[in-house]
Scaffold this motif. Structure first.
Motif, PDB file in Angstrom:
ATOM      1  N   LYS A  21       1.069  -1.231   0.117  1.00  0.00           N
ATOM      2  CA  LYS A  21      -0.038   0.218  -0.256  1.00  0.00           C
ATOM      3  C   LYS A  21       0.901   1.256   0.020  1.00  0.00           C
ATOM      4  CE  LYS A  21      -3.723  -2.347   2.156  1.00  0.00           C
ATOM      5  NZ  LYS A  21      -5.009  -2.224   3.335  1.00  0.00           N
ATOM      6  N   TYR A  61     -12.338  -1.595  -3.908  1.00  0.00           N
ATOM      7  CA  TYR A  61     -12.950  -1.792  -2.445  1.00  0.00           C
ATOM      8  C   TYR A  61     -14.443  -1.666  -2.597  1.00  0.00           C
ATOM      9  CZ  TYR A  61      -8.191  -2.230  -0.107  1.00  0.00           C
ATOM     10  OH  TYR A  61      -7.027  -2.551   0.059  1.00  0.00           O
ATOM     11  N   GLY A 122      -5.888   1.609   9.384  1.00  0.00           N
ATOM     12  CA  GLY A 122      -6.044   1.855   8.034  1.00  0.00           C
ATOM     13  C   GLY A 122      -4.660   2.024   7.137  1.00  0.00           C
ATOM     14  N   ASN A 124      -2.224   0.086   6.654  1.00  0.00           N
ATOM     15  CA  ASN A 124      -1.521  -1.120   7.294  1.00  0.00           C
ATOM     16  C   ASN A 124      -0.606  -1.812   6.280  1.00  0.00           C
ATOM     17  OD1 ASN A 124      -3.437  -1.891   5.509  1.00  0.00           O
ATOM     18  ND2 ASN A 124      -4.783  -3.268   6.947  1.00  0.00           N
ATOM     19  N   HIS A 127      -2.208  -5.673   1.449  1.00  0.00           N
ATOM     20  CA  HIS A 127      -3.712  -6.139   1.333  1.00  0.00           C
ATOM     21  C   HIS A 127      -3.092  -7.704   1.054  1.00  0.00           C
ATOM     22  CE1 HIS A 127      -7.653  -6.873   0.037  1.00  0.00           C
ATOM     23  NE2 HIS A 127      -7.035  -7.586  -0.968  1.00  0.00           N
TER      24      HIS A 127
HETATM   25  P1  CMP Z   1      -7.452  -4.503   3.405  1.00  0.00           P
HETATM   26  O1  CMP Z   1      -6.945  -6.085   4.047  1.00  0.00           O
HETATM   27  O2  CMP Z   1      -6.846  -4.089   2.347  1.00  0.00           O
HETATM   28  O3  CMP Z   1      -9.054  -4.628   3.308  1.00  0.00           O
HETATM   29  C1  CMP Z   1      -9.840  -3.457   3.714  1.00  0.00           C
HETATM   30  C2  CMP Z   1      -9.302  -2.427   4.214  1.00  0.00           C
HETATM   31  O4  CMP Z   1      -9.960  -1.621   5.061  1.00  0.00           O
HETATM   32  C3  CMP Z   1      -8.292  -2.960   5.374  1.00  0.00           C
HETATM   33  O5  CMP Z   1      -7.208  -3.713   4.893  1.00  0.00           O
HETATM   34  C4  CMP Z   1      -8.007  -1.673   6.218  1.00  0.00           C
HETATM   35  O6  CMP Z   1      -6.833  -0.878   5.394  1.00  0.00           O
HETATM   36  C5  CMP Z   1      -9.058  -0.653   5.789  1.00  0.00           C
HETATM   37  N1  CMP Z   1      -9.875  -0.756   7.124  1.00  0.00           N
HETATM   38  C6  CMP Z   1     -10.434  -1.619   7.711  1.00  0.00           C
HETATM   39  N2  CMP Z   1     -11.149  -1.366   8.930  1.00  0.00           N
HETATM   40  C7  CMP Z   1     -10.820  -0.093   8.934  1.00  0.00           C
HETATM   41  C8  CMP Z   1     -10.958   0.751   9.931  1.00  0.00           C
HETATM   42  N3  CMP Z   1     -12.030   0.599  10.879  1.00  0.00           N
HETATM   43  N4  CMP Z   1     -10.551   2.182   9.704  1.00  0.00           N
HETATM   44  C9  CMP Z   1      -9.938   2.685   8.662  1.00  0.00           C
HETATM   45  N5  CMP Z   1      -9.686   1.394   7.597  1.00  0.00           N
HETATM   46  C10 CMP Z   1     -10.067   0.127   7.935  1.00  0.00           C
END
Ligand code: CMP
Length: 149
Positions: A21, A61, A122, A124, A127
């Motif tokens: 990311k 998404y 957020g 993180n 993915h």
């Molecule tokens: P990912 O595994 O890419 O799939 C969905 C993404 O939404 C997740 O990783 C996070 O980056 C994001 N996400 C999930 N929960 C939250 C949250 N509570 N606040 C902000 N982003 C979120």
């Protein structure tokens, strides 16, 4: 079932999709993350660096459209370049979810990519697909069949 179809089906169930990311790209962590992926036994069978538009990030998404964090997620994912890749390994989806660790890095175990590189729920770092079906859909979102080796 033809042999070619059976082989394709077999491969699909042993593949997953990942994105490194924008937060990880900005911090120069792309190489470190790819090294962890390779060391864990995943083979990269497709890879590209690209910058998602807001429209494309929203489309990717779309499943989260009704979630309160959707807007923030789309902003973040279109903030800068990402690296998209398809990975192959036995039990790829499940093993890769283990390697990346919990969505919230505060809960991520030692030795996981998110423990090493993620800063918040957020932002993180990576993915990982949550099912074989989504792995195929997400891989096809970025790569034509000719780009999947
Ligand atoms: P990912 O595994 O890419 O799939 C969905 C993404 O939404 C997740 O990783 C996070 O980056 C994001 N996400 C999930 N929960 C939250 C949250 N509570 N606040 C902000 N982003 C979120």
């Amino acid at each position: 079932m033809s042999l070619i179809f059976a082989a394709k089906l077999y491969n699909m169930t042993n593949r997953t999709f990942t994105m490194i990311k924008p937060d990880a790209t900005e911090k120069g962590n792309t190489g470190g993350i790819l090294q962890m992926i390779n060391k864990a036994g995943f083979r990269i069978v497709a890879m590209k660096m690209t910058h998602l538009s807001k429209e494309k990030a929203g489309e990717f998404y779309a499943v989260h459209k009704e979630r309160p964090f959707y807007g923030e997620l789309v902003e973040f994912m279109s903030r800068g370049p990402i690296t998209a890749a398809i990975l192959e390994k036995e039990n790829a989806v499940e093993d890769f979810r283990k390697l990346i660790g919990a969505t919230n890095p505060a809960n991520a175990e030692e030795g996981t990519i998110r423990k090493a590189y993620a800063t918040s729920i957020g932002e993180n770092a990576v993915h990982g697909s949550d099912s074989n079906e989504n792995a195929a859909i997400e891989g096809d979102f970025f790569f034509s069949k000719l780009e999947q080796f």
